[in-house]
Design a protein around this motif. Structure first.
Motif, mmCIF file in Angstrom:
data_model
loop_
_atom_site.group_PDB
_atom_site.id
_atom_site.type_symbol
_atom_site.label_atom_id
_atom_site.label_comp_id
_atom_site.label_asym_id
_atom_site.label_seq_id
_atom_site.Cartn_x
_atom_site.Cartn_y
_atom_site.Cartn_z
ATOM 1 N N VAL A 1 5.371 10.603 1.075
ATOM 2 C CA VAL A 1 4.930 9.770 0.940
ATOM 3 C C VAL A 1 5.088 8.572 2.003
ATOM 4 N N LYS A 2 4.065 7.082 2.144
ATOM 5 C CA LYS A 2 5.206 5.665 2.943
ATOM 6 C C LYS A 2 4.395 4.694 1.838
ATOM 7 N N TYR A 3 5.143 3.289 2.723
ATOM 8 C CA TYR A 3 4.663 2.083 2.234
ATOM 9 C C TYR A 3 4.197 0.965 3.187
ATOM 10 N N VAL A 4 3.380 0.411 2.950
ATOM 11 C CA VAL A 4 3.000 -0.776 4.198
ATOM 12 C C VAL A 4 2.782 -1.487 2.947
ATOM 13 N N VAL A 5 3.629 -2.741 3.980
ATOM 14 C CA VAL A 5 3.126 -4.376 3.976
ATOM 15 C C VAL A 5 2.404 -4.902 4.285
ATOM 16 N N ARG B 1 -2.666 5.306 -2.140
ATOM 17 C CA ARG B 1 -2.702 6.429 -3.493
ATOM 18 C C ARG B 1 -2.617 5.210 -4.309
ATOM 19 N N LYS B 2 -2.418 4.184 -4.047
ATOM 20 C CA LYS B 2 -2.149 2.560 -4.776
ATOM 21 C C LYS B 2 -2.031 1.449 -4.083
ATOM 22 N N LEU B 3 -2.961 0.606 -3.941
ATOM 23 C CA LEU B 3 -3.098 -0.744 -3.206
ATOM 24 C C LEU B 3 -2.349 -1.752 -4.346
ATOM 25 N N THR B 4 -1.036 -3.265 -4.195
ATOM 26 C CA THR B 4 -0.255 -3.252 -5.051
ATOM 27 C C THR B 4 0.091 -4.578 -5.156
ATOM 28 N N ALA C 1 0.926 -1.207 -0.232
ATOM 29 C CA ALA C 1 0.204 0.245 0.063
ATOM 30 C C ALA C 1 0.836 1.603 -0.307
ATOM 31 N N VAL C 2 1.083 2.018 -1.211
ATOM 32 C CA VAL C 2 1.170 3.217 -0.309
ATOM 33 C C VAL C 2 -0.102 4.003 -0.292
#
Length: 247
Positions: free
Chosen positions: A223-227, A191-194, A164-165
């Motif tokens: 901006v941050k990223y989550v797994v 902002r975005k799910l990948t 997840a962004v």
């Protein structure tokens, strides 16, 4: 902002297992919200409080805010809304037995849902979710690629690993609708799910790589990223972690 009463499912608080002092287990808190919903600003503030203050002992609260699109026909269009996030909320509605879509809806670890501004429910659900030991999520970043390693997976069904962004520091001056005239700050706006990998039912660990997306419209410093890994059928979170990037 629903005309129907949602079905609240509060989790019981189990006895806390013995853990080293200061241990914080990751708990993923998701909020479905909209700038067109008059009841949502209070829940947005609650999400920000959970993320920035980390008020629950034993929990590393990881937050994600999804702006849904079904309020966009009511005068004000939420600039962060997406039909994808409405579909994600629909899936939760079916899984968790809510009577209908409603905002603000907060969901803890994919298992417990309640009105997003209810701080008591949030505390109870997060405390319960943080009680068991969670899998270890390690992420190594090489350039624009994240190498993800998850160990200590317990009993679980087939799941999907997702990146997840999210972006902090967003502010809207709402010109119309239920929040007309308000300046609305937002945190952890998705902002975005990948999706980037499947986790088999009997797997005790997972490794995978995923590109870290960027966009000129996003402020890189915010901006941050989550797994996270989520069971496909139940929606239960199997694992979650942050991606630490040097900025």
């Amino acid at each position: 902002c629903s005309t129907e009463n949602p079905a609240n499912k509060a989790a019981a608080s189990p006895s806390q297992p013995s853990k080293p002092p200061g241990t914080r287990e990751p708990v993923l808190v998701e909020l479905f919200t909209s700038e067109g919903c008059g009841n949502c600003p209070a829940a947005d503030r609650q999400l920000a409080f959970l993320e920035t203050q980390q008020p629950v002992a034993g929990a590393d609260i990881i937050t994600l805010g999804y702006h849904v699109d079904y309020f966009n026909d009511r005068v004000w269009k939420d600039p962060y809304s997406s039909a994808e996030y409405t579909r994600r909320q629909n899936s939760y509605t079916a899984r968790l037995g809510a009577q209908s879509l409603y905002t603000p809806q907060m969901i803890v670890d994919g298992k417990v849902q309640f009105i997003g501004s209810d701080s008591r429910k949030a505390n109870e659900a997060i405390t319960s979710a943080a009680a068991p030991d969670k899998p270890d999520v390690a992420v190594k970043v090489n350039g624009k690629v994240a190498e993800v390693s998850i160990t200590g997976l317990g009993t679980h069904a087939v799941g999907t690993a997702v990146l997840a962004v999210a972006e902090d520091g967003l502010v809207s001056d709402v010109k119309a609708g239920n929040n007309k005239g308000k300046k609305l700050p937002h945190i952890s706006v998705v902002r975005k799910l990948t999706p980037f990998g499947k986790v088999p039912e009997k797997a005790t660990e997972f490794t995978g790589t995923v590109e870290l997306p960027s966009d000129p419209s996003w402020k890189a410093e915010n901006v941050k990223y989550v797994v996270f890994v989520q069971e496909d059928q139940s929606g239960r979170m199997i694992a979650a972690g942050r991606v630490n990037i040097q900025k």
